[in-house]
Write an enzyme that holds these catalytic residues in place. Structure first.
Site, PDB file in Angstrom:
ATOM      1  CG  ASP A  40      60.629  84.484  19.445  1.00 45.00           C
ATOM      2  OD1 ASP A  40      61.188  85.444  18.872  1.00 45.00           O
ATOM      3  OD2 ASP A  40      60.388  84.459  20.661  1.00 45.00           O
ATOM      4  CG  ASP A  43      60.348  81.292  13.098  1.00 41.63           C
ATOM      5  OD1 ASP A  43      61.165  80.732  13.847  1.00 41.63           O
ATOM      6  OD2 ASP A  43      60.657  81.810  11.985  1.00 41.63           O
ATOM      7  CB  SER A  88      65.979  74.145  22.461  1.00 41.36           C
ATOM      8  OG  SER A  88      64.821  73.363  22.308  1.00 41.36           O
ATOM      9  CG  LEU A  89      68.594  73.880  27.622  1.00 43.46           C
ATOM     10  CD1 LEU A  89      69.436  75.065  28.053  1.00 43.46           C
ATOM     11  CD2 LEU A  89      68.741  72.741  28.611  1.00 43.46           C
ATOM     12  CD  GLU A 118      77.369  74.019  31.380  1.00 37.84           C
ATOM     13  OE1 GLU A 118      76.943  74.588  30.337  1.00 37.84           O
ATOM     14  OE2 GLU A 118      77.772  72.835  31.394  1.00 37.84           O
ATOM     15  CE  LYS A 120      68.411  79.069  28.471  1.00 39.07           C
ATOM     16  NZ  LYS A 120      68.335  80.179  27.490  1.00 39.07           N
ATOM     17  NE  ARG A 141      68.359  75.987  19.086  1.00 39.08           N
ATOM     18  CZ  ARG A 141      68.734  76.116  20.356  1.00 39.08           C
ATOM     19  NH1 ARG A 141      69.310  75.121  20.982  1.00 39.08           N
ATOM     20  NH2 ARG A 141      68.560  77.240  20.986  1.00 39.08           N
ATOM     21  CE  LYS A 291      74.524  72.158  29.741  1.00 40.69           C
ATOM     22  NZ  LYS A 291      75.640  72.505  28.833  1.00 40.69           N
TER      23      LYS A 291
HETATM   24  N1  LIG Z   1      72.830  79.364  26.672  1.00 36.35           N
HETATM   25  C1  LIG Z   1      73.686  78.574  27.337  1.00 36.35           C
HETATM   26  O1  LIG Z   1      74.596  79.057  28.012  1.00 36.35           O
HETATM   27  C2  LIG Z   1      73.548  77.084  27.209  1.00 36.35           C
HETATM   28  C3  LIG Z   1      72.655  76.539  26.296  1.00 36.35           C
HETATM   29  N2  LIG Z   1      72.552  75.183  26.148  1.00 36.35           N
HETATM   30  C4  LIG Z   1      73.346  74.382  26.913  1.00 36.35           C
HETATM   31  O2  LIG Z   1      73.288  73.040  26.795  1.00 36.35           O
HETATM   32  C5  LIG Z   1      72.642  72.491  25.638  1.00 36.35           C
HETATM   33  C6  LIG Z   1      73.335  71.229  25.247  1.00 36.35           C
HETATM   34  C7  LIG Z   1      72.263  70.248  24.900  1.00 36.35           C
HETATM   35  C8  LIG Z   1      71.001  70.756  25.475  1.00 36.35           C
HETATM   36  C9  LIG Z   1      71.222  72.155  25.950  1.00 36.35           C
HETATM   37  N3  LIG Z   1      74.207  74.864  27.820  1.00 36.35           N
HETATM   38  C10 LIG Z   1      74.336  76.209  27.985  1.00 36.35           C
HETATM   39  N4  LIG Z   1      75.246  76.677  28.899  1.00 36.35           N
END
Ligand SMILES: NC(=O)c1cnc(OC2CCCC2)nc1N
Length: 331
Positions: A40, A43, A88-89, A118, A120, A141, A291
């Site tokens: 980043d 960029d 991305s998120l 989950e 990250k 990505r 999610k």
């Molecule tokens: N860094 C992580 O551990 C992580 C990153 N991304 C995702 O899900 C994506 C799937 C589609 C949108 C986000 N899950 C994770 N656990």
């Protein structure tokens, strides 16, 4: 400051400072031993130069990095177009914002639904393509649509299966990361050899994956946790939590710390459980991801241009580096 507040010679002078920096970072990109500056950062600086030259075309020089065929990408790794974009998120930084995300989502979804929580993982996102169960291509990505082909380097990573337990044609996404112990050992070697240490495990992983020399990558002890699939139809599961189990059955390494949550109280409990344990984990995390657990529901909710409406990342405050070193079990 804003470009339209600059005179032409101020713009020319700023551009003259940026060009050698961008060229140096570009060259470091393939130097087997130089830490790679964060994407980043690169960029942002590159975009600033493009903006200066766009507003003041007269300052463009023939040797400017913007005039190269390769354009902004720092190297000539082949490009890969992701058939299904890698999202991305979105981020939130407080439980209050997390609750807003939940309320907004539930206001748009008729039925009740669970979340899957989950950790990250603080690495970089990769996509692995399998055809009839054989690993055929791996990529970064990139901008979500177009990434870089790093197949050769990914083949050196032990946790990435070359053959799946079923002959599926699928694109599996996950995180490639460098375990904390590998990161510390690498930086010790580098400092002993008089080389600059990597700033953090994520940067070290990124630099290690982009090597043209696969032997360098092979020596970096990279690891993976896979967590997503582009199209879930070929699988039997229809939930995110079930996906993690099915990916493990197929041969992938997944992170077992996930938990299904029925409501935000469960999510908050998951956050409390892990916020305090970052130092004990053998890999870096920078938050948790929640999610919608139903895969069909994820699909029906969809995504905005870049981020899903059905998932959000809750980010922890930055961890001071010394805690990474201090808390490691020096076995
Ligand atoms: N860094 C992580 O551990 C992580 C990153 N991304 C995702 O899900 C994506 C799937 C589609 C949108 C986000 N899950 C994770 N656990």
């Amino acid at each position: 400051q804003p470009i339209d507040a600059l005179t032409e010679e101020q713009a020319a002078s700023e551009a003259a400072d940026l060009r050698p920096q961008i060229l140096k970072w570009g060259q470091q990109y393939y130097d087997a031993d130089a830490p790679v500056v964060e994407d980043d950062v690169y960029d942002r600086v590159y975009a600033r130069l493009v903006a200066l030259e766009t507003v003041f075309p007269a300052i463009i020089t023939p040797d400017s990095p913007t005039q190269r065929v390769g354009g902004s990408t720092r190297g000539d790794l082949p490009k890969v177009t992701h058939e299904i974009p890698m999202l991305s998120l979105g981020d939130v930084f407080s439980i209050a914002e997390l609750k807003e995300f939940d309320e907004r989502l539930r206001s748009n979804v008729e039925d009740d639904f669970d979340y899957n929580c989950e950790l990250k993982i603080d690495g970089l996102a990769i996509s692995l393509r399998y055809e009839n169960g054989k690993f055929v291509q791996g990529s970064t990505r990139g901008n979500g649509q177009i990434g870089e082909d790093i197949t050769a380097n990914l083949k050196t990573i032990k946790s990435i299966p070359q053959t799946l337990s079923r002959p599926l044609t699928i694109d599996v996404r996950g995180e490639c990361y460098m375990p904390k112990a590998a990161f510390l050992a690498l930086n010790e070697r580098r400092e002993a050899a008089g080389q600059a240490p990597f700033a953090n495990p994520r940067n070290a992983a990124a630099g290690s994956l982009r090597q043209l020399d696969t032997q360098v990558t092979a020596d970096r002890q990279l690891a993976t946790f896979m967590y997503n699939i582009a199209d879930y139809e070929p699988l039997t599961t229809r939930t995110q939590s079930g996906l993690l189990d099915e990916l493990a059955e197929l041969g992938f390494t997944t992170n077992a710390t996930y938990q299904v949550a029925h409501n935000m109280a469960d999510v908050a409990a998951y956050i409390d459980q892990y916020q305090g344990k970052r130092g004990d984990l053998p890999y870096g995390i920078d938050g948790i991801v929640i999610k919608a657990n139903s895969l069909p529901l994820q699909r029906s909710i969809g995504a905005t241009v870049k981020v899903p409406r059905w998932a959000i990342a809750y980010k922890f405050p930055p961890e001071e580096v010394e805690t990474v070193v201090r808390d490691i079990e020096w076995t």
